[in-house]
Design an enzyme around this catalytic site. Structure first.
Site, PDB file in Angstrom:
ATOM      1  N   GLU A   1       0.833  -1.207   0.000  1.00  0.00           N
ATOM      2  CA  GLU A   1       0.000   0.000   0.000  1.00  0.00           C
ATOM      3  C   GLU A   1       0.866   1.255   0.000  1.00  0.00           C
ATOM      4  O   GLU A   1       0.597   2.205  -0.752  1.00  0.00           O
ATOM      5  CB  GLU A   1      -0.945  -0.014   1.201  1.00  0.00           C
ATOM      6  CG  GLU A   1      -2.077  -1.002   1.088  1.00  0.00           C
ATOM      7  CD  GLU A   1      -1.703  -2.472   1.311  1.00  0.00           C
ATOM      8  OE1 GLU A   1      -2.572  -3.332   1.081  1.00  0.00           O
ATOM      9  OE2 GLU A   1      -0.552  -2.769   1.698  1.00  0.00           O
TER      10      GLU A   1
ATOM     11  N   ASP B   1       2.161  13.012 -14.988  1.00  0.00           N
ATOM     12  CA  ASP B   1       1.016  13.328 -15.846  1.00  0.00           C
ATOM     13  C   ASP B   1       0.673  14.816 -15.808  1.00  0.00           C
ATOM     14  O   ASP B   1       0.361  15.408 -16.846  1.00  0.00           O
ATOM     15  CB  ASP B   1      -0.209  12.511 -15.419  1.00  0.00           C
ATOM     16  CG  ASP B   1      -1.429  12.876 -16.246  1.00  0.00           C
ATOM     17  OD1 ASP B   1      -1.387  12.673 -17.480  1.00  0.00           O
ATOM     18  OD2 ASP B   1      -2.405  13.382 -15.668  1.00  0.00           O
TER      19      ASP B   1
END
Length: 152
Positions: free
Chosen positions: A109, A123
């Site tokens: 995680e 991005d």
């Protein structure tokens, strides 16, 4: 090249007999960027919006969705996620701390949170990182690792 799955297949480890234990994991990673991109991030002048806030939210979503992305990962109750960024002249360091009280560790995680945060940063800034040929010669994600694991 692997062309088939052997008779052992893929299994989740049976953790049913393990006790719930408080666990903490901290992971970190870096994204190398042009110094001009770093300045745009600091001034909140990236066209797509607030880069670090978006990456922080993405990291939390990545942490919570880890078992949907990694097939043999157990779903577990996340009790805390903390995301921090340290900005340097040519890179950003992302640190994700994840806590739970459960039967299994939370390394995946924490690592997923860091990875998703760094991918989100890329991005968000790709339009200013691209060179004239559409490549990314100055952009690199690296150093993703577990830096702390606590089992109480």
């Amino acid at each position: 090249m692997l062309t088939h799955v052997d008779e052992k297949g893929v299994k989740m480890v049976d953790i049913s007999k393990k006790e719930d234990v408080e666990r903490v994991c901290v992971a970190e990673g870096y994204i190398k960027l042009k110094s001009s991109t770093i300045e745009l991030i600091k001034k909140n002048e990236i066209v797509k919006g607030d880069v670090l806030t978006t990456a922080q939210i993405a990291a939390m979503m990545g942490v919570k969705n880890t078992p949907n992305l990694i097939p043999a990962c157990h779903p577990l109750p996340i009790t805390s996620v903390k995301v921090d960024f340290e900005i340097f002249d040519d890179k950003i360091k992302t640190t994700v701390e994840v806590k739970t009280t459960y039967k299994t560790g939370i390394e995946m995680e924490a690592l997923t949170g860091v990875s998703i945060a760094l991918l989100t940063i890329w991005d968000m800034v790709k339009s200013v990182e691209k060179d004239e040929n559409g490549g990314y010669p100055n952009t690199e994600i690296y150093g993703i690792r577990v830096v702390k694991k606590v089992k109480k």
